[in-house]
Design an enzyme around this catalytic site. Sequence first.
Site, PDB file in Angstrom:
ATOM      1  N   LYS A   1      -0.302   4.279  -0.140  1.00 36.06           N
ATOM      2  CA  LYS A   1      -0.559   5.586   0.427  1.00 36.06           C
ATOM      3  C   LYS A   1       0.079   6.312  -0.538  1.00 36.06           C
ATOM      4  O   LYS A   1      -0.431   6.825  -2.037  1.00 36.06           O
ATOM      5  CB  LYS A   1      -0.241   5.265   1.910  1.00 36.06           C
ATOM      6  CG  LYS A   1      -0.292   4.590   2.831  1.00 36.06           C
ATOM      7  CD  LYS A   1       0.020   4.488   4.290  1.00 36.06           C
ATOM      8  CE  LYS A   1       0.082   3.621   4.814  1.00 36.06           C
ATOM      9  NZ  LYS A   1       0.522   3.457   6.239  1.00 36.06           N
TER      10      LYS A   1
ATOM     11  N   GLU B   1      -6.300   3.988   8.229  1.00 32.51           N
ATOM     12  CA  GLU B   1      -7.213   5.537   7.867  1.00 32.51           C
ATOM     13  C   GLU B   1      -8.043   6.831   7.013  1.00 32.51           C
ATOM     14  O   GLU B   1      -8.986   7.118   7.777  1.00 32.51           O
ATOM     15  CB  GLU B   1      -5.498   5.628   6.530  1.00 32.51           C
ATOM     16  CG  GLU B   1      -4.360   5.508   7.178  1.00 32.51           C
ATOM     17  CD  GLU B   1      -3.258   5.454   6.952  1.00 32.51           C
ATOM     18  OE1 GLU B   1      -3.359   5.484   5.743  1.00 32.51           O
ATOM     19  OE2 GLU B   1      -2.548   4.712   7.600  1.00 32.51           O
TER      20      GLU B   1
ATOM     21  N   HIS C   1      -9.764   0.134   5.200  1.00 31.91           N
ATOM     22  CA  HIS C   1      -8.120   0.362   5.977  1.00 31.91           C
ATOM     23  C   HIS C   1      -8.327   2.013   7.159  1.00 31.91           C
ATOM     24  O   HIS C   1      -9.547   2.640   6.927  1.00 31.91           O
ATOM     25  CB  HIS C   1      -7.254   1.620   4.652  1.00 31.91           C
ATOM     26  CG  HIS C   1      -5.569   1.067   5.076  1.00 31.91           C
ATOM     27  ND1 HIS C   1      -6.103   2.365   6.334  1.00 31.91           N
ATOM     28  CD2 HIS C   1      -4.490   0.393   4.504  1.00 31.91           C
ATOM     29  CE1 HIS C   1      -4.205   2.570   6.766  1.00 31.91           C
ATOM     30  NE2 HIS C   1      -4.021   1.598   5.602  1.00 31.91           N
TER      31      HIS C   1
ATOM     32  N   SER D   1       3.157  -2.516  10.642  1.00 31.09           N
ATOM     33  CA  SER D   1       4.828  -2.650  10.268  1.00 31.09           C
ATOM     34  C   SER D   1       5.384  -3.225  10.278  1.00 31.09           C
ATOM     35  O   SER D   1       6.403  -4.008  10.912  1.00 31.09           O
ATOM     36  CB  SER D   1       5.353  -2.141  11.876  1.00 31.09           C
ATOM     37  OG  SER D   1       5.250  -0.573  12.292  1.00 31.09           O
TER      38      SER D   1
ATOM     39  N   GLU E   1      -5.111  -5.165  10.491  1.00 28.70           N
ATOM     40  CA  GLU E   1      -3.942  -4.330  11.092  1.00 28.70           C
ATOM     41  C   GLU E   1      -4.478  -3.519  12.685  1.00 28.70           C
ATOM     42  O   GLU E   1      -5.026  -2.557  12.152  1.00 28.70           O
ATOM     43  CB  GLU E   1      -4.564  -3.634  10.014  1.00 28.70           C
ATOM     44  CG  GLU E   1      -4.374  -3.902   8.555  1.00 28.70           C
ATOM     45  CD  GLU E   1      -3.604  -2.741   7.270  1.00 28.70           C
ATOM     46  OE1 GLU E   1      -2.122  -3.039   7.025  1.00 28.70           O
ATOM     47  OE2 GLU E   1      -4.220  -1.975   7.144  1.00 28.70           O
TER      48      GLU E   1
ATOM     49  N   ASN F   1       0.938  -1.079   0.088  1.00 29.38           N
ATOM     50  CA  ASN F   1       0.091   0.702   0.379  1.00 29.38           C
ATOM     51  C   ASN F   1       0.849   1.545   0.307  1.00 29.38           C
ATOM     52  O   ASN F   1       0.939   1.142   1.104  1.00 29.38           O
ATOM     53  CB  ASN F   1      -1.672  -0.154   1.038  1.00 29.38           C
ATOM     54  CG  ASN F   1      -1.631   1.756   1.045  1.00 29.38           C
ATOM     55  OD1 ASN F   1      -2.183   1.740   0.244  1.00 29.38           O
ATOM     56  ND2 ASN F   1      -2.009   1.326   2.280  1.00 29.38           N
TER      57      ASN F   1
ATOM     58  N   GLY G   1       3.224   1.637  10.632  1.00 36.18           N
ATOM     59  CA  GLY G   1       3.692   3.535  10.570  1.00 36.18           C
ATOM     60  C   GLY G   1       3.768   3.496  12.286  1.00 36.18           C
ATOM     61  O   GLY G   1       4.773   4.614  12.031  1.00 36.18           O
TER      62      GLY G   1
HETATM   63  C1  PEP Z   1      -0.711   0.105   6.264  1.00 35.24           C
HETATM   64  O1  PEP Z   1      -1.054   1.193   5.780  1.00 35.24           O
HETATM   65  O2  PEP Z   1      -1.685  -1.009   5.967  1.00 35.24           O
HETATM   66  C2  PEP Z   1       0.253  -0.228   6.867  1.00 35.24           C
HETATM   67  C3  PEP Z   1       0.679  -1.563   7.386  1.00 35.24           C
HETATM   68  O3  PEP Z   1       1.253   0.615   6.873  1.00 35.24           O
HETATM   69  P1  PEP Z   1       2.932  -0.186   7.854  1.00 35.24           P
HETATM   70  O4  PEP Z   1       2.924  -0.965   6.975  1.00 35.24           O
HETATM   71  O5  PEP Z   1       3.637   1.451   7.105  1.00 35.24           O
HETATM   72  O6  PEP Z   1       2.133   0.374   9.245  1.00 35.24           O
END
Ligand code: PEP
Length: 250
Positions: free
Chosen positions: A11, A97, A95, A212, A166, A9, A172
């Site tokens: 973003k 976000e 997601h 992460s 997630e 992703n 992040g």
């Molecule tokens: C995400 O935004 O779906 C995600 C997993 O981000 P990150 O790997 O940076 O934590």
Amino acid sequence: MRNKIVAGNWKMNLDADEAESLYRDLLNKSLGQSDGKMTLIFPPNIYLKDFIEKNNGSFEIGAQNVNAQKNGAYTGEVSASQLKSIGCSWVLVGHSERRTLFNEDDKVLLDKINSALEYGLNVIYCCGESLNERKELRHKSKIQSQLAILKAFSLEQIKSISIAYEPIWAIGTGKTASPDQAAEMHDFIREELKILFGSEASDQTSILYGGSCSPSNAEVLFKCHNIDGGLIGGAALNADSFRSIIEFLK
Ligand code: PEP
């Protein structure tokens, strides 16, 4: 057999030159899709058509968002039919976000999934708890309620839906869920899918870990029985680290 999937992703990152350069690096790394293993990338919408046209079959390309309406006066939005028409095959829905920054609630998410499925797009439906919900031991009930919206879908439709677990506190932040924490939640999600759709559909649904995930923790996470790959944010912005993560898919 369910698919093993690593999805990147991107973003709202990378200008046109940077995106092109990462895309070329990925093409050169022949990431390969075979034996039920899949690589997906989710670049910003403005790059989708160009990337789809240049794709050499190393991966499938999806959109980070979709509007539930087919067309009309929805300034700035992109529909499932438009995504399908440029050859897009996947979309992210739910997601954290989008849920938090854009106030997308269950009704909106349900409509988005419905529209995506209507136009033949595969969906990665994201779920995850906040740190407070975990501290207050509400992490499982949170996931249960997020998965409950999937009840609306048939056994046939659920075949086009994968889940990404997630935890919001891991996205992040560099704070990955421990293998035990992740395994516990993935086992729980598999059980919930079984309650909603039966054993066969549950067994065939891919459940990805996101938060992460990096080359330093993917190996141990991907060894967990119910973790079928990862949804990768930051580490997907570098072709070498993304490729290393993909190599841990067994
Ligand atoms: C995400 O935004 O779906 C995600 C997993 O981000 P990150 O790997 O940076 O934590």
